[in-house]
Scaffold this active site. Sequence first.
Site, short mmCIF file in Angstrom:
data_model
loop_
_atom_site.label_atom_id
_atom_site.label_comp_id
_atom_site.label_asym_id
_atom_site.label_seq_id
_atom_site.Cartn_x
_atom_site.Cartn_y
_atom_site.Cartn_z
CB CYS A 91 -0.77 -0.21 1.48
SG CYS A 91 -1.89 1.47 1.49
CB CYS A 130 0.04 1.88 3.88
SG CYS A 130 -1.64 1.68 3.65
#
Length: 323
Positions: A92, A95
Site C-alpha cells: 500500500c 500507507c
Amino acid sequence: MQPNRPARTDPRAAAQQAKMAASLAGAVDLAAVQARNEAAARAAAAPPPSAAAPAGAPGSAVVDVTEATFQSEVLDRSFQVPVVLDLWAEWCGPCKQLSPVLERLATEGAGSWVLAKVDVDANPALAQGLRVQGIPAVKAVWQGQLVAEFTGAIPEEQARQFVTELVAATSGGAVPGAAEGEEPAEAEDPRLDQAEAALDAGDLAGAEAAYQAILDAEPDHPVAGLALRQVKLFRRAEEAGPDALAAAEAAPDDVAAQTRAADFLLGTGDVDGAFARLLDVVRRTAGEDRDRARTHLVELFGIVGDEDPRVGPARRALMTALF
C-alpha cells in the site's frame, strides 16, 4: 438532592465508574461491565506506555499488533490511554506516506496515546473484525470502544488535529504512572469518614470541603478525586435548579447557561439529555466557546463513567463534531 456515597475504591477502576453510572439511573449490561472491569484491571497492572521504549516493543508508544496481542496491546491498553490503530499493508503506497507521520506524532505524544500498527495481510481476522473497507485505515479505541476513524492518507496537519482532538476528548493528555514510586492509598482511610458522614446527612458543601481537604494533603488520593467531582456535580445541579433549563432555552448561545442546564439534567438522571445539550453546543460553536463546551462534556463523561452504555456513543459523537 443527595448523591449515593462514593465507594471506597480506586476511581481509576471501571467498577467505581459503573457505580456512578448506576446512581444516575443508567441500565448497565453487567456481563459487559465485568469484561471491561477485567480489562481495566489488566491495564492497571501493566506498565504505562513510554516513548522511551523501543518502537514495536510492548509498552512502547508505537507497537506492532497481531491477532494474538490485540487484547493486551489495544483493548486493555485503551483503559490507560487512547490507542490509534494504523491498518496497513506492505503493498500500500499511501500507507507508506501516512504511517511515518503517525509514528512521529506518537513519539511526540510521549505516552499520552499509543499507535498500534496492524498488517492487514498478516492479520486478516482483525481486518475483518474491524470492518476495514480500504487502507490505510485509522481507528481510535478508548476504554475498549471505537470512538473515531478515517480512511486514506491525510496531511500531517490533519493527522495532528485528529490525535490532538482524540486525546482532548478522552484522557485529556494525562500519562498514567508518570510519577515514579506512587503507592495506592489504603482502602480504609479514616479521612473519608467525615466526607461520607456529610453525604449521609445531605450536607454536600461539607462533603466537598472534606474531600478537598484530603486532596490538598494528598493530590493523588485514589478515592477523593472522583468523589469530589461527583459531589461538585450534584452541588452544581442543586444550585442550578429547574430554572436552568428555561434559562438555557432562552439563551441558546450562552455556553455558561448550557453547561448549567447540562449539570442539572445529569444531576437529575437525564444522562442523554445532558450529553445531547453540550454536543449541540460543540457542533454550533467554534474557538473558546467550543472548547469550553467540549471540556465540560468530557468532565461529565468522567463522572458518569465509560461503563455506562451512553458514554461510548456520546464520545464518538464528540469526535465526529470536533474532527
